[in-house]
Scaffold this motif. Structure first.
Motif, mmCIF file in Angstrom:
data_model
loop_
_atom_site.group_PDB
_atom_site.id
_atom_site.type_symbol
_atom_site.label_atom_id
_atom_site.label_comp_id
_atom_site.label_asym_id
_atom_site.label_seq_id
_atom_site.Cartn_x
_atom_site.Cartn_y
_atom_site.Cartn_z
ATOM 1 N N ALA A 44 0.828 -1.211 0.000
ATOM 2 C CA ALA A 44 0.000 0.000 0.000
ATOM 3 C C ALA A 44 0.861 1.260 0.000
ATOM 4 C CB ALA A 44 -0.929 0.000 1.211
ATOM 5 N N LEU A 45 1.993 1.213 0.683
ATOM 6 C CA LEU A 45 2.858 2.384 0.738
ATOM 7 C C LEU A 45 3.458 2.694 -0.635
ATOM 8 C CD1 LEU A 45 3.711 4.377 2.909
ATOM 9 C CD2 LEU A 45 5.731 2.998 3.312
ATOM 10 N N ALA A 46 3.730 1.671 -1.423
ATOM 11 C CA ALA A 46 4.252 1.889 -2.775
ATOM 12 C C ALA A 46 3.207 2.594 -3.635
ATOM 13 C CB ALA A 46 4.658 0.564 -3.409
ATOM 14 N N VAL A 47 1.947 2.206 -3.493
ATOM 15 C CA VAL A 47 0.883 2.848 -4.277
ATOM 16 C C VAL A 47 0.781 4.324 -3.904
ATOM 17 C CG1 VAL A 47 -1.581 2.836 -4.819
ATOM 18 C CG2 VAL A 47 -0.358 0.680 -4.574
ATOM 19 N N VAL A 48 0.921 4.632 -2.629
ATOM 20 C CA VAL A 48 0.947 6.039 -2.202
ATOM 21 C C VAL A 48 2.139 6.743 -2.851
ATOM 22 C CG1 VAL A 48 1.259 7.576 -0.215
ATOM 23 C CG2 VAL A 48 -0.269 5.607 -0.049
ATOM 24 N N GLY A 49 3.264 6.054 -2.913
ATOM 25 C CA GLY A 49 4.454 6.613 -3.556
ATOM 26 C C GLY A 49 4.238 6.899 -5.034
ATOM 27 N N TYR A 50 3.474 6.033 -5.720
ATOM 28 C CA TYR A 50 3.181 6.285 -7.139
ATOM 29 C C TYR A 50 2.401 7.591 -7.275
ATOM 30 C CZ TYR A 50 3.877 1.170 -7.258
ATOM 31 O OH TYR A 50 4.347 -0.100 -7.094
ATOM 32 N N GLY A 51 1.464 7.810 -6.383
ATOM 33 C CA GLY A 51 0.676 9.048 -6.417
ATOM 34 C C GLY A 51 1.517 10.277 -6.132
ATOM 35 N N VAL A 52 2.409 10.171 -5.151
ATOM 36 C CA VAL A 52 3.296 11.291 -4.823
ATOM 37 C C VAL A 52 4.210 11.581 -6.006
ATOM 38 C CG1 VAL A 52 5.212 12.018 -3.334
ATOM 39 C CG2 VAL A 52 3.192 10.933 -2.332
ATOM 40 N N PHE A 53 4.744 10.524 -6.623
ATOM 41 C CA PHE A 53 5.603 10.718 -7.790
ATOM 42 C C PHE A 53 4.848 11.421 -8.915
ATOM 43 C CE2 PHE A 53 7.085 9.339 -11.963
ATOM 44 C CZ PHE A 53 8.393 9.798 -11.930
ATOM 45 N N ALA A 54 3.618 10.992 -9.170
ATOM 46 C CA ALA A 54 2.812 11.608 -10.233
ATOM 47 C C ALA A 54 2.583 13.094 -9.944
ATOM 48 C CB ALA A 54 1.481 10.880 -10.383
ATOM 49 N N ALA A 55 2.288 13.428 -8.702
ATOM 50 C CA ALA A 55 2.057 14.833 -8.345
ATOM 51 C C ALA A 55 3.329 15.663 -8.529
ATOM 52 C CB ALA A 55 1.562 14.928 -6.905
ATOM 53 N N VAL A 56 4.471 15.127 -8.116
ATOM 54 C CA VAL A 56 5.733 15.845 -8.274
ATOM 55 C C VAL A 56 6.073 16.010 -9.752
ATOM 56 C CG1 VAL A 56 8.228 15.719 -7.861
ATOM 57 C CG2 VAL A 56 6.636 15.228 -6.010
ATOM 58 N N MET A 57 5.809 14.988 -10.567
ATOM 59 C CA MET A 57 6.083 15.091 -12.000
ATOM 60 C C MET A 57 5.217 16.171 -12.649
ATOM 61 S SD MET A 57 8.609 13.367 -13.082
ATOM 62 C CE MET A 57 8.350 13.866 -14.759
ATOM 63 N N VAL A 58 3.938 16.221 -12.289
ATOM 64 C CA VAL A 58 3.058 17.256 -12.842
ATOM 65 C C VAL A 58 3.559 18.634 -12.428
ATOM 66 C CG1 VAL A 58 0.734 18.242 -12.701
ATOM 67 C CG2 VAL A 58 1.025 15.790 -13.069
ATOM 68 N N LEU A 59 3.913 18.793 -11.163
ATOM 69 C CA LEU A 59 4.445 20.074 -10.682
ATOM 70 C C LEU A 59 5.710 20.450 -11.437
ATOM 71 C CD1 LEU A 59 4.443 22.397 -8.560
ATOM 72 C CD2 LEU A 59 5.817 20.886 -7.126
ATOM 73 N N TRP A 60 6.609 19.487 -11.621
ATOM 74 C CA TRP A 60 7.865 19.738 -12.317
ATOM 75 C C TRP A 60 7.601 20.178 -13.756
ATOM 76 C CZ3 TRP A 60 12.221 15.496 -12.833
ATOM 77 C CH2 TRP A 60 13.418 16.101 -13.230
ATOM 78 N N LEU A 61 6.733 19.462 -14.455
ATOM 79 C CA LEU A 61 6.439 19.808 -15.854
ATOM 80 C C LEU A 61 5.779 21.184 -15.983
ATOM 81 C CD1 LEU A 61 5.298 16.317 -17.127
ATOM 82 C CD2 LEU A 61 7.308 17.588 -17.890
ATOM 83 N N VAL A 62 4.851 21.493 -15.086
ATOM 84 C CA VAL A 62 4.196 22.803 -15.126
ATOM 85 C C VAL A 62 5.215 23.908 -14.889
ATOM 86 C CG1 VAL A 62 2.567 24.299 -13.897
ATOM 87 C CG2 VAL A 62 1.892 21.985 -14.554
ATOM 88 N N ARG A 63 6.094 23.715 -13.929
ATOM 89 C CA ARG A 63 7.101 24.733 -13.632
ATOM 90 C C ARG A 63 8.076 24.905 -14.796
ATOM 91 N NH1 ARG A 63 7.385 26.477 -8.176
ATOM 92 N NH2 ARG A 63 9.547 27.061 -8.521
ATOM 93 N N VAL A 64 8.448 23.800 -15.429
ATOM 94 C CA VAL A 64 9.355 23.878 -16.576
ATOM 95 C C VAL A 64 8.704 24.649 -17.715
ATOM 96 C CG1 VAL A 64 10.326 22.469 -18.434
ATOM 97 C CG2 VAL A 64 10.786 21.877 -16.073
ATOM 98 N N ILE A 65 7.445 24.363 -17.992
ATOM 99 C CA ILE A 65 6.747 25.055 -19.077
ATOM 100 C C ILE A 65 6.631 26.544 -18.774
ATOM 101 C CG2 ILE A 65 4.500 25.272 -20.202
ATOM 102 C CD1 ILE A 65 4.341 22.159 -19.981
ATOM 103 N N ARG A 66 6.426 26.900 -17.525
ATOM 104 C CA ARG A 66 6.327 28.319 -17.139
ATOM 105 C C ARG A 66 7.687 29.008 -17.048
ATOM 106 N NH1 ARG A 66 1.747 28.134 -12.370
ATOM 107 N NH2 ARG A 66 -0.005 27.728 -13.763
ATOM 108 N N GLY A 67 8.776 28.224 -17.114
ATOM 109 C CA GLY A 67 10.110 28.802 -17.043
ATOM 110 C C GLY A 67 10.598 29.058 -15.644
ATOM 111 N N VAL A 68 10.027 28.353 -14.670
ATOM 112 C CA VAL A 68 10.422 28.507 -13.272
ATOM 113 C C VAL A 68 11.203 27.255 -12.864
ATOM 114 C CG1 VAL A 68 9.576 28.806 -10.915
ATOM 115 C CG2 VAL A 68 8.330 29.813 -12.827
ATOM 116 N N PRO A 69 12.409 27.410 -12.320
ATOM 117 C CA PRO A 69 13.180 26.224 -11.948
ATOM 118 C C PRO A 69 12.506 25.439 -10.818
ATOM 119 C CG PRO A 69 14.327 28.222 -11.263
ATOM 120 C CD PRO A 69 13.124 28.648 -12.041
#
Length: 152
Positions: free
Chosen positions: A93-118
């Motif tokens: 169950a903890l791994a599944v939570v980790g998949y969700g956290v990873f997905a959220a961080v990836m979305v945040l990273w991609l949005v910030r990259v597109i906006r030009g914010v490190p």
């Protein structure tokens, strides 16, 4: 009130160095990270960890007979790839939570990259201690008789 963005004698506004890089170059790191994770999940989805001989046995389980926080993670990923969320939660169950956290961080990273914010992900020591405590508690509970539902 903040000072002017343009110092005297400089034509035009100052552009942060990160934002001045081409979008393709800024996207390289997050897309490469995502591609690596997708490739790993594709491999685990194709090669069933429930069949013996494909993956090594967890050393902690083999030598100490104790489920570590990662035990069942490959079976969880395999079930997750095949869309079987109850089996994925049952394996780890903890791994599944980790998949969700990873997905959220990836979305945040991609949005910030597109906006030009490190992307600056700084985690305070309190959070690190909290994560360690959750891992230790998860390990303890899944190895006790009343926590057998968390065992893989």
């Amino acid at each position: 009130m903040p000072g002017p963005l343009v110092p005297p004698g400089v034509p035009g506004p100052l552009v942060p160095p990160y934002a001045s890089r081409p979008l393709v170059r800024r996207l390289l790191a997050p897309v490469a990270t995502l591609a690596g994770v997708v490739a790993a999940f594709a491999y685990v989805g194709a090669v069933d960890p429930n069949e013996p001989g494909h993956y090594p046995v967890c050393p902690m389980l083999r030598f100490a007979g104790v489920f570590c926080p990662g035990c069942g993670g490959l079976r969880s990923a395999h079930a997750f790839v095949h869309g079987d969320l109850p089996a994925a939660l049952g394996a780890n169950a903890l791994a599944v939570v980790g998949y969700g956290v990873f997905a959220a961080v990836m979305v945040l990273w991609l949005v910030r990259v597109i906006r030009g914010v490190p992307m600056r992900l700084t985690i305070s020591p309190v959070w690190w201690w909290g994560i360690g405590a959750v891992l230790a508690l998860f390990t303890l509970v899944r190895n006790l008789p009343f926590g057998s539902a968390l065992a893989p």
